[in-house]
Design a protein around this motif. Structure first.
Motif: not given
Lengths: 95, 489
Positions: B342-346, B365-367, B370-376, B333-340
């Motif tokens: 990177d966020f997790y590693e930070a 991620f849950g939130r 729910k809000e339809g936001f991208d990690i960025a 789940v964490l590596v599905a997107e590069r940005a996610s």
């Protein structure tokens, strides 16, 4: 190898060439004449010979990935029988 | 391909179980500035026919010249699919007539593709992983676009997409359910996005799937398949597999047989429909394109590209499992997107990595979902989430308070550490204060005390009362300990 009349009609249809029923026997004869002529090539033994892709030993030319070409929409549609707002307009084709 | 059927994947029919067999052809638009064989732009959404060269319009005498970046992108993708890279491949013409195909043929690779067999490893559920074989990947041209709703009698043709490079990625028939089909496309999309070879944007048509579906009795050979053309969302791919499999089962159970044909998925009506007009066109009369020499490169070219690749999802996932000790599915789940990732590693670096994974996946991620936001666009930064994890680890706040704190940071922002101070959210670990609260509750509720002594599970009620009285700030472990000793249980 030879073709029958049904094959002639099918090839004509796939190539979108209108062929009248009267023309079919004649075309069949012509195609079969060409095929039997080409058939002579099968007498040559090509075992182990690489298929030839070019008559000169050269490599394919590659281009850099740069936007270097656009004709302009008006030029692209200039010869279209019908166009509108720079779209080509064709008789309706829809699934 | 003929591995024993997995019972949990079978579909129950009226006359017994059926197994679904799916193979997919994914058309992925190659990320490049210009087209496969011309110097026209590939930008999406230009005015009609504004990104068209005379090559794309198939004007007489125009000749194709290959774009080296498209070749590199195909090779990079092949490496990402752990596939065989063919140092020599050739282009063929696929002949058919349609108004958005001005050449009257598509230049494709039929006989010898640039990439051969490979594999994609797919996590379907937290406990199930499958391997989907890749049959081949080849380069080909996209067609133009026809609009049918502009006029009652005419179709409008825009050639902006004509000649854009596509990679057709053909899987083996290794997929056994709608869920697996969705997971496969999701994983493939992740790999392409990591590689940067396709943006994976399904809304804009950068990724489209032709889905081949057949059904069979477990253990039998392959059934007759139907091809569902141009499915353009991951959700629809899953739906299309399910409806098509059920349609075929209904026919077979009524004693009928399946016609091999091309079908269209209609999401609004939840059904697939035959596209009969496509049938006759299937005679494509492929032959080698005389305008193009074979595509050749050496191993050094491939190695150079391999060196330039980023860490890919499978390697990153393995590293997360090894270095951070997190479970396979969570890592996936964490590596599905590069940005996610990177966020997790930070968040995880220098902290309790498992706790960090829980907070990133479950809370953040849950939130975001729910809000339809991208990690960025996350209102909570990695530094802020890291501070919340720190406060839990240090015992300053409880996990429950941490959720309230997360809520505040999400809506109002701010430094979590300062918020805990200013809003008095610190956990009470001072046993004196907890004891005082416990004593008061015991004194006020003698009946409950008797009950709890008879039935120790009643302890939960007392814990709840203490929490209420301390505003949720008491350390739950200390509360438990004090209660047990005071109640003598």
């Amino acid at each position: 190898m030879s073709v029958d009349q049904a094959t002639v009609r099918r090839i004509a249809h796939l190539a979108r060439i209108a062929v009248s029923p009267e023309e079919v026997p004649h075309l069949q004869q012509e195609l079969n004449a060409i095929l039997s002529f080409v058939e002579e090539l099968s007498a040559v033994d090509v075992e182990g010979v690489e298929p030839m892709t070019s008559v000169v030993p050269m490599k394919m030319v590659w281009r850099k990935d740069a936007v270097t070409d656009h004709a302009g929409a008006d030029v692209v549609v200039a010869n279209a029988p019908v166009s509108e707002d720079n779209f080509f307009v064709v008789p309706k084709v829809v699934e | 391909m003929n591995a024993p059927a997995n019972p949990s994947k079978l579909i129950k029919g009226a006359t017994g179980d059926w197994e679904i067999v799916v193979g997919m052809e994914i058309h992925a638009q190659v990320s490049s500035h210009s087209k496969l064989f011309s110097g026209a732009s590939t930008d999406f959404g230009g005015d009609p026919n504004s990104h068209v060269s005379l090559v794309d319009a198939a004007m007489p005498g125009m000749l194709p010249v290959i774009n080296e970046e498209c070749v590199k992108q195909a090779v990079r993708t092949g490496i990402g699919l752990k596939a065989q890279i063919n140092h020599r491949s050739t282009f063929d013409r696929k002949n058919y007539f349609y108004p958005d195909l001005p050449q009257g043929y598509q230049i494709s690779q039929f006989k010898s593709p640039i990439v051969g067999e490979g594999v994609v490893i797919v996590d379907v559920t937290p406990t199930e992983q499958i391997t989907v074989g890749i049959e081949r990947l080849h380069l080909e041209q996209d067609a133009g676009k026809s609009l049918h709703d502009q006029s009652p009698t005419d179709s409008f043709v825009d050639l902006n997409r004509s000649g854009v490079a596509l990679m057709e990625i053909v899987s083996k028939p290794d997929i056994r359910s709608a869920e697996e089909a969705r997971a496969y496309v999701t994983k493939l999309r992740t790999i392409l996005r990591y590689l940067g070879t396709c943006d994976g944007n399904m809304e804009q048509g950068s990724l489209r799937a032709d889905v081949n579906v057949s059904v069979r009795r477990p253990g039998e050979g392959l059934g007759t398949r139907c091809e569902i053309k141009n499915v353009n969302s991951i959700r629809f791919i899953g739906q299309a597999v399910d409806v098509e499999a059920r349609r075929q089962i209904a026919i077979l159970e009524d004693g009928g047989s399946i016609d091999q044909e091309t079908r269209l998925f209609d999401p609004a009506r939840g059904e697939t429909r035959s596209m009969r007009s496509k049938e006759e066109a299937h005679d494509y009369r492929y032959f080698p394109d005389p305008d193009l020499l074979p595509l050749e490169f050496d191993e050094a070219f491939v190695e150079e590209l391999a060196r330039g690749l980023p860490e890919l999802p499978d390697e990153k996932k393995a590293r997360f499992m090894r270095d951070y000790g997190i479970a396979s599915y969570d890592a996936g789940v964490l590596v599905a997107e590069r940005a996610s990732a990177d966020f997790y590693e930070a968040v995880a670096t220098g902290r309790d990595a498992k706790m960090a994974a829980n907070w990133v996946i479950n809370e953040l991620f849950g939130r975001l979902n729910k809000e339809g936001f991208d990690i960025a666009a996350s209102p909570v930064s990695a530094a802020q989430l890291g501070a919340i994890v720190d406060l839990i680890s240090e015992g300053v706040i409880s996990g429950k308070i941490a959720k309230d704190l997360f809520e505040i940071v999400w809506t109002e922002g701010g430094d979590p550490r300062a918020l805990v101070e200013t809003r008095g959210m610190k956990q009470v670990t001072d046993t004196g204060a907890i004891e005082a609260a416990v004593d008061a509750i015991i004194a006020a509720n003698p009946d409950k005390v008797a009950q709890a002594q008879a039935k120790p599970t009643m302890l939960g009620w007392f814990v709840g009362q203490v929490m209420k009285q301390t505003g949720g700030k008491a350390n739950p472990q200390s509360v438990n300990d004090v209660l047990k000793s005071k109640l003598g249980i």
